[in-house]
Design a protein around this motif. Sequence first.
Motif, PDB file in Angstrom:
ATOM      1  N   ILE A  48       0.835  -1.198   0.000  1.00 57.01           N
ATOM      2  CA  ILE A  48       0.000   0.000   0.000  1.00 57.01           C
ATOM      3  C   ILE A  48       0.870   1.248   0.000  1.00 57.01           C
ATOM      4  O   ILE A  48       1.770   1.387   0.839  1.00 57.01           O
ATOM      5  N   ASP A  49       0.595   2.123  -0.936  1.00 61.72           N
ATOM      6  CA  ASP A  49       1.278   3.409  -1.020  1.00 61.72           C
ATOM      7  C   ASP A  49       0.549   4.386  -0.102  1.00 61.72           C
ATOM      8  O   ASP A  49      -0.628   4.698  -0.323  1.00 61.72           O
ATOM      9  N   ALA A  55      -5.575   5.065   0.601  1.00 59.08           N
ATOM     10  CA  ALA A  55      -4.752   4.267   1.517  1.00 59.08           C
ATOM     11  C   ALA A  55      -5.551   3.789   2.723  1.00 59.08           C
ATOM     12  O   ALA A  55      -5.422   2.637   3.150  1.00 59.08           O
ATOM     13  N   LYS A  56      -6.389   4.657   3.283  1.00 58.79           N
ATOM     14  CA  LYS A  56      -7.172   4.287   4.471  1.00 58.79           C
ATOM     15  C   LYS A  56      -8.057   3.081   4.183  1.00 58.79           C
ATOM     16  O   LYS A  56      -8.100   2.116   4.964  1.00 58.79           O
ATOM     17  N   ASN A  73       6.259   4.801   0.579  1.00 57.32           N
ATOM     18  CA  ASN A  73       6.079   6.245   0.793  1.00 57.32           C
ATOM     19  C   ASN A  73       5.609   6.526   2.216  1.00 57.32           C
ATOM     20  O   ASN A  73       4.638   7.242   2.450  1.00 57.32           O
ATOM     21  N   HIS A  74       6.331   5.943   3.157  1.00 54.62           N
ATOM     22  CA  HIS A  74       5.929   5.952   4.568  1.00 54.62           C
ATOM     23  C   HIS A  74       6.637   7.025   5.389  1.00 54.62           C
ATOM     24  O   HIS A  74       6.333   7.193   6.573  1.00 54.62           O
ATOM     25  N   GLY A 251      12.837  -0.513   0.399  1.00 53.11           N
ATOM     26  CA  GLY A 251      12.179   0.626   1.018  1.00 53.11           C
ATOM     27  C   GLY A 251      10.861   0.325   1.687  1.00 53.11           C
ATOM     28  O   GLY A 251      10.335   1.162   2.427  1.00 53.11           O
ATOM     29  N   ALA A 252      10.284  -0.856   1.472  1.00 51.58           N
ATOM     30  CA  ALA A 252       8.975  -1.175   2.054  1.00 51.58           C
ATOM     31  C   ALA A 252       9.111  -1.574   3.515  1.00 51.58           C
ATOM     32  O   ALA A 252      10.131  -2.124   3.945  1.00 51.58           O
ATOM     33  N   ILE A 253       8.075  -1.298   4.289  1.00 55.16           N
ATOM     34  CA  ILE A 253       8.016  -1.671   5.701  1.00 55.16           C
ATOM     35  C   ILE A 253       6.764  -2.508   5.918  1.00 55.16           C
ATOM     36  O   ILE A 253       5.685  -2.192   5.400  1.00 55.16           O
ATOM     37  N   VAL A 254       6.909  -3.599   6.658  1.00 54.00           N
ATOM     38  CA  VAL A 254       5.822  -4.556   6.887  1.00 54.00           C
ATOM     39  C   VAL A 254       5.049  -4.184   8.150  1.00 54.00           C
ATOM     40  O   VAL A 254       5.648  -3.831   9.175  1.00 54.00           O
TER      41      VAL A 254
END
Length: 339
Positions: A48-49, A55-56, A73-74, A251-254
Amino acid sequence: MNSNNLITNSYKNKPSSLGHSHIVPLDFTNMVTVPDSHEWVTESVPVIDLSDPNAKTLIGEACEKWGAFQVMNHGVSMELLNQAELEAFRFFSLPANQKLRVLRSPESIIGYGVPRISSYFPKLLWSENFTMMGSPIDHAAQLWPDQPHKQTTFCDVMEECQKEMKALTERVVELMLESLGLTMEDLKWHSRGQCLFTLNSYPMCPEPERAMGLCPHTDTSLLTVLYQSSCTGLQVFQDVIGWIPVPPIPGAIVINIGDLMHILSNGRFKNILHRAVVNKTRHRVSFAVIYGPPSDEMISPLTKFTNDEHPPLYRPVNWKDYIYSKALHGNKALLHLMN
């Protein structure tokens, strides 16, 4: 009617768009790859960006279907994530006797040692971790007593990473609540929420098929925000399909939903069963923020999700007591809370 006719009649009117492909097996001996028609693992947790206007909604759907997702994009800089990964490798590469200077005491959650989740299982885990809350300056002084520059670098990176990942955690919790029609104010204790920051190490293993980095479990927390670096190892469980890898994305976070969030939502948000496997040729590290309420705050299904038709599924519990229950009952701890 004999049994053969009964079986035949039960199938003869079923439509089939695949014709004989449901009857004739594949010529398995001549296959060098798995064709699309036989591939079961076709998806993993959603990505999810957070800059997406939807996003919500996407987060709400992911929490209900999966209990886990990855975010892009966190707001946590890639440079900081790389620095934290480098410092994690540097810490875990220290000689064992040096790491033991900051060994966690049995009654503490802070310091170096085996994952505390080890107490849930009869076998030990092929992993080690270092947990902190706030500045690790005291531990850094013990690790590098004669190298103040290493102390400073380690502490600066760890403190900044905690700060940015905590901000992300709060942002994600807010979006999760909004997807349910709630705000942070519905969590009266939200300004007193607790964050633990943990570095995790999964060393190379000579027989990875015989060991486990982290056994299958759900988290006791509200949620866990995890950076898993570039080496695969995290897997989540989905009914029917089974264990599904969560591929590392640069770059992604889980985000993993924990048991307490499952309780708050009265079962609406799924608490994800997950595990970490080990690797024969690569040393893997990850780091995570573990977010939960004040340890003595009683957590129960929010009133928005309960009524005469949907009574509370779980009795109230605080995080401290629930961790103790999890140590006793493992993954069946939630069952002991059911009304």
